[in-house]
Design an enzyme around this catalytic site. Structure first.
Site, PDB file in Angstrom:
ATOM      1  N   LYS A  52       0.825  -1.204   0.000  1.00 51.68           N
ATOM      2  CA  LYS A  52       0.000   0.000   0.000  1.00 51.68           C
ATOM      3  C   LYS A  52       0.865   1.263   0.000  1.00 51.68           C
ATOM      4  CE  LYS A  52      -3.629  -2.621   2.244  1.00 51.68           C
ATOM      5  NZ  LYS A  52      -4.232  -3.066   3.514  1.00 51.68           N
ATOM      6  N   GLN A  96      -4.298  -1.588   9.655  1.00 52.25           N
ATOM      7  CA  GLN A  96      -4.131  -2.908   9.054  1.00 52.25           C
ATOM      8  C   GLN A  96      -4.717  -3.988   9.960  1.00 52.25           C
ATOM      9  OE1 GLN A  96      -2.974  -3.647   5.971  1.00 52.25           O
ATOM     10  NE2 GLN A  96      -3.551  -5.761   6.396  1.00 52.25           N
ATOM     11  N   ASP A 119     -10.960   2.870   4.412  1.00 53.86           N
ATOM     12  CA  ASP A 119     -11.331   1.460   4.267  1.00 53.86           C
ATOM     13  C   ASP A 119     -12.847   1.291   4.171  1.00 53.86           C
ATOM     14  OD1 ASP A 119      -9.489  -0.518   3.843  1.00 53.86           O
ATOM     15  OD2 ASP A 119      -8.922  -0.739   5.941  1.00 53.86           O
TER      16      ASP A 119
END
Length: 291
Positions: A52, A96, A119
């Site tokens: 990422k 994460q 997200d």
């Protein structure tokens, strides 16, 4: 069989994002910023976060990495999130998952500002998705939508596979994929059927699907008996078998001789997930700067 190449489509979208990032950076005098939080030293999570960060660098998004030890408490994680919430250089925050030591992530996710929830997992953003009436609403309102489901939509659109009026069957009802991808299909005027472990006559239902989205986490579960000729199959599953290879929820070898459009695993939905994270970061940047 026709392959839906997620790598190629992802690169097309990233090139467009790179152009937009450059344009906006000149207007605002700063680049969009993504903060990543990695708790612990899990090898797979380190690889994902590294991918990422690299993707951000490739298109001009500034990356702020925040590692925490595996011993970090929920309170320490939330304290970091609160600092990033008020950091004007940070447009998006990515925690994460999964967290180490069996820690539940719900309270940490809920601590992320909905405006920086790239997200798309915050209850506010998940709820907003259920209220929209159309795809145009999603784009116009600059909603932050869960990355993998958003990637599914773009895969279909870039492959010129019509969604409007089609019968879409979703295998799986998770908050990460099944539910949000169903909402996105509805927003694109599809007729949607959600299936799950308690669904009866599953094959009968899936055989009627013009678009079949498999997101259940069972390797090679979907065989040709589930699929009708001419369908589009989006395989969201990523399952590592005993032979260390990755397999989707669809038995690719079993269906490859059919007349279908299908995403491979790997190289299908996976590349789109990170691309949609970049897209969401740019969307958050636009919202923060009223662009």
């Amino acid at each position: 069989m026709n392959l839906i190449n997620g790598k190629e489509i992802s690169q097309q979208i990233r090139q467009n994002l790179k152009t937009r990032v450059l344009e906006f950076s000149k207007r605002i005098s700063r680049a969009p910023g993504l903060a990543t939080i990695l708790v612990g030293e899990d090898p797979a999570s380190k690889v994902y976060v590294g991918s990422k960060i690299k993707a951000c660098q490739e298109i001009g998004i500034k990356s702020f990495h925040n590692p925490l030890p595996a011993t970090a408490t929920k309170e320490e994680i939330i304290s970091l999130i609160k600092k990033l919430n008020v950091d004007d250089e940070v447009d998006g925050i990515l925690l994460q998952l999964p967290l180490p030591n069996g820690q539940k992530a719900d309270e940490c996710i809920n601590a992320i500002s909905p405006d920086k929830d790239v997200d798309g997992l915050h209850p506010y953003n998940a709820g907003m998705l259920t209220l929209v009436k159309s795809w145009d609403d999603i784009i116009r309102q600059k909603l932050l939508v869960s990355c993998t489901p958003m990637g599914v939509v773009y895969l279909l659109k870039y492959s010129n596979i019509e969604i409007k009026g089609k019968n879409v069957v979703v295998l799986g009802r998770s908050n990460l994929v099944g539910k949000p991808v169903s909402m996105l299909m509805l927003a694109n005027n599809a007729t949607v059927t959600m299936t799950h472990s308690a669904t009866k006559d599953l094959k009968k239902i899936t055989k009627q699907a013009d678009i079949l989205i498999a997101a259940i986490g069972k390797a090679k579960f979907v065989t040709k008996d589930f699929v009708k000729e001419g369908a589009a199959i989006i395989d969201v599953g990523i399952n590592r078998a005993e032979d260390k290879k990755l397999y989707g929820d669809v038995d690719f070898e079993d269906v490859k001789d059919m007349h279908v459009n299908i995403t491979p695993v790997p190289g299908g939905v996976g590349p789109m997930t990170i691309t949609m994270l970049l897209n969401n970061t740019l969307t958050a940047f636009e919202r923060h700067n009223n662009l």
